[in-house]
Design a protein around this motif. Structure first.
Motif, mmCIF file in Angstrom:
data_model
loop_
_atom_site.group_PDB
_atom_site.id
_atom_site.type_symbol
_atom_site.label_atom_id
_atom_site.label_comp_id
_atom_site.label_asym_id
_atom_site.label_seq_id
_atom_site.Cartn_x
_atom_site.Cartn_y
_atom_site.Cartn_z
ATOM 1 N N ASP A 177 0.846 -1.210 0.073
ATOM 2 C CA ASP A 177 -0.101 -0.140 -0.012
ATOM 3 C C ASP A 177 0.772 1.272 0.261
ATOM 4 O O ASP A 177 2.075 1.136 0.118
ATOM 5 C CB ASP A 177 -1.027 -0.104 1.237
ATOM 6 C CG ASP A 177 -0.208 0.175 2.568
ATOM 7 O OD1 ASP A 177 0.392 1.046 2.765
ATOM 8 O OD2 ASP A 177 -0.248 -1.087 3.358
ATOM 9 N N PHE A 199 -0.254 1.379 -5.604
ATOM 10 C CA PHE A 199 -1.439 1.584 -6.481
ATOM 11 C C PHE A 199 -2.142 2.965 -5.739
ATOM 12 O O PHE A 199 -2.085 2.990 -4.650
ATOM 13 C CB PHE A 199 -2.236 0.479 -6.600
ATOM 14 C CG PHE A 199 -2.776 0.038 -5.497
ATOM 15 C CD1 PHE A 199 -4.296 0.423 -5.258
ATOM 16 C CD2 PHE A 199 -2.172 -0.955 -4.646
ATOM 17 C CE1 PHE A 199 -4.913 -0.261 -4.026
ATOM 18 C CE2 PHE A 199 -2.883 -1.533 -3.717
ATOM 19 C CZ PHE A 199 -4.285 -1.351 -3.336
ATOM 20 N N HIS A 222 -5.627 4.971 -6.611
ATOM 21 C CA HIS A 222 -6.932 4.904 -7.592
ATOM 22 C C HIS A 222 -7.960 6.027 -7.028
ATOM 23 O O HIS A 222 -8.915 6.187 -7.992
ATOM 24 C CB HIS A 222 -7.504 3.487 -7.672
ATOM 25 C CG HIS A 222 -8.188 3.167 -6.172
ATOM 26 N ND1 HIS A 222 -7.457 2.986 -5.235
ATOM 27 C CD2 HIS A 222 -9.530 3.226 -5.873
ATOM 28 C CE1 HIS A 222 -8.326 2.707 -4.139
ATOM 29 N NE2 HIS A 222 -9.613 2.668 -4.765
ATOM 30 N N ASN A 223 -7.772 6.674 -5.935
ATOM 31 C CA ASN A 223 -8.842 7.380 -5.756
ATOM 32 C C ASN A 223 -8.245 8.774 -5.125
ATOM 33 O O ASN A 223 -7.380 8.709 -4.113
ATOM 34 C CB ASN A 223 -9.797 6.930 -4.526
ATOM 35 C CG ASN A 223 -10.908 7.412 -4.089
ATOM 36 O OD1 ASN A 223 -10.870 8.659 -3.776
ATOM 37 N ND2 ASN A 223 -12.147 6.928 -4.081
ATOM 38 N N THR A 265 -1.574 3.906 -11.454
ATOM 39 C CA THR A 265 -2.508 4.804 -11.077
ATOM 40 C C THR A 265 -3.341 5.296 -12.428
ATOM 41 O O THR A 265 -3.148 4.953 -13.457
ATOM 42 C CB THR A 265 -1.755 6.218 -10.255
ATOM 43 O OG1 THR A 265 -2.788 6.852 -9.927
ATOM 44 C CG2 THR A 265 -0.887 6.663 -11.154
ATOM 45 N N ASN A 299 -7.760 0.849 -15.555
ATOM 46 C CA ASN A 299 -8.252 0.400 -14.372
ATOM 47 C C ASN A 299 -7.278 -0.061 -13.452
ATOM 48 O O ASN A 299 -6.657 -1.172 -13.482
ATOM 49 C CB ASN A 299 -9.196 -0.707 -14.686
ATOM 50 C CG ASN A 299 -10.053 -1.347 -13.487
ATOM 51 O OD1 ASN A 299 -9.701 -1.603 -12.358
ATOM 52 N ND2 ASN A 299 -11.323 -1.587 -14.043
ATOM 53 N N LEU A 331 -7.583 -0.985 -9.916
ATOM 54 C CA LEU A 331 -7.588 -2.177 -9.038
ATOM 55 C C LEU A 331 -7.579 -3.318 -10.163
ATOM 56 O O LEU A 331 -7.072 -4.546 -9.605
ATOM 57 C CB LEU A 331 -9.277 -2.134 -8.778
ATOM 58 C CG LEU A 331 -9.250 -0.716 -7.559
ATOM 59 C CD1 LEU A 331 -10.589 -0.772 -6.983
ATOM 60 C CD2 LEU A 331 -8.333 -0.881 -6.489
ATOM 61 N N ILE A 366 -3.635 -3.815 -10.510
ATOM 62 C CA ILE A 366 -3.123 -4.359 -9.465
ATOM 63 C C ILE A 366 -3.424 -5.796 -8.973
ATOM 64 O O ILE A 366 -2.352 -6.190 -8.438
ATOM 65 C CB ILE A 366 -3.263 -3.272 -8.306
ATOM 66 C CG1 ILE A 366 -2.057 -3.508 -7.342
ATOM 67 C CG2 ILE A 366 -4.432 -3.389 -7.603
ATOM 68 C CD1 ILE A 366 -0.724 -2.641 -7.864
ATOM 69 N N ALA A 367 -4.667 -6.177 -9.244
ATOM 70 C CA ALA A 367 -4.978 -7.514 -8.966
ATOM 71 C C ALA A 367 -4.094 -8.536 -9.960
ATOM 72 O O ALA A 367 -3.614 -9.555 -9.466
ATOM 73 C CB ALA A 367 -6.293 -7.746 -9.244
#
Length: 105
Positions: free
Chosen positions: A38, A49, A51-52, A69, A88, A90, A93-94
């Protein structure tokens, strides 16, 4: 701290990581990335990552070398953290996390 449930299969070169999400970079320094962490826990050997926009303060202080990002969030990252721009975050990163921590099932 060692995680008893998942084994890290890294490190991986940044070029290998980006290939797993179908991206290329024009990077002469193909450094090794040791883990996905994180924004707060990451170090210069990690990828993170963002994302928000709600996490912009944390993003501005991250120590990660690379950050997955969105294009409109790159300005919040420190200069020491290179953005990996995706559509995208998420989903990307998955896919990267699966490389480091593949399922044993």
């Amino acid at each position: 701290m060692t995680n008893p449930f998942f084994e890290n299969h890294g490190p991986f070169k940044i070029s290998e990581i980006l290939k797993s999400i179908s991206l290329k970079i024009n990077e002469t320094n193909d450094i090794e990335i040791h883990d996905v962490k994180d924004l707060v826990a990451s170090t210069e050997t990690d990828l993170t990552f963002f994302h928000n926009k709600n996490y912009s303060e944390l993003a501005s202080k991250t120590k990660a070398s690379y950050c997955v990002t969105l294009n409109n969030l790159t300005s919040y990252l420190p200069l020491s953290c290179k953005p990996i721009i995706v559509e995208n975050v998420l989903l990307s990163i998955a896919e990267i996390t699966k490389k480091f921590y593949p399922s044993s099932v």
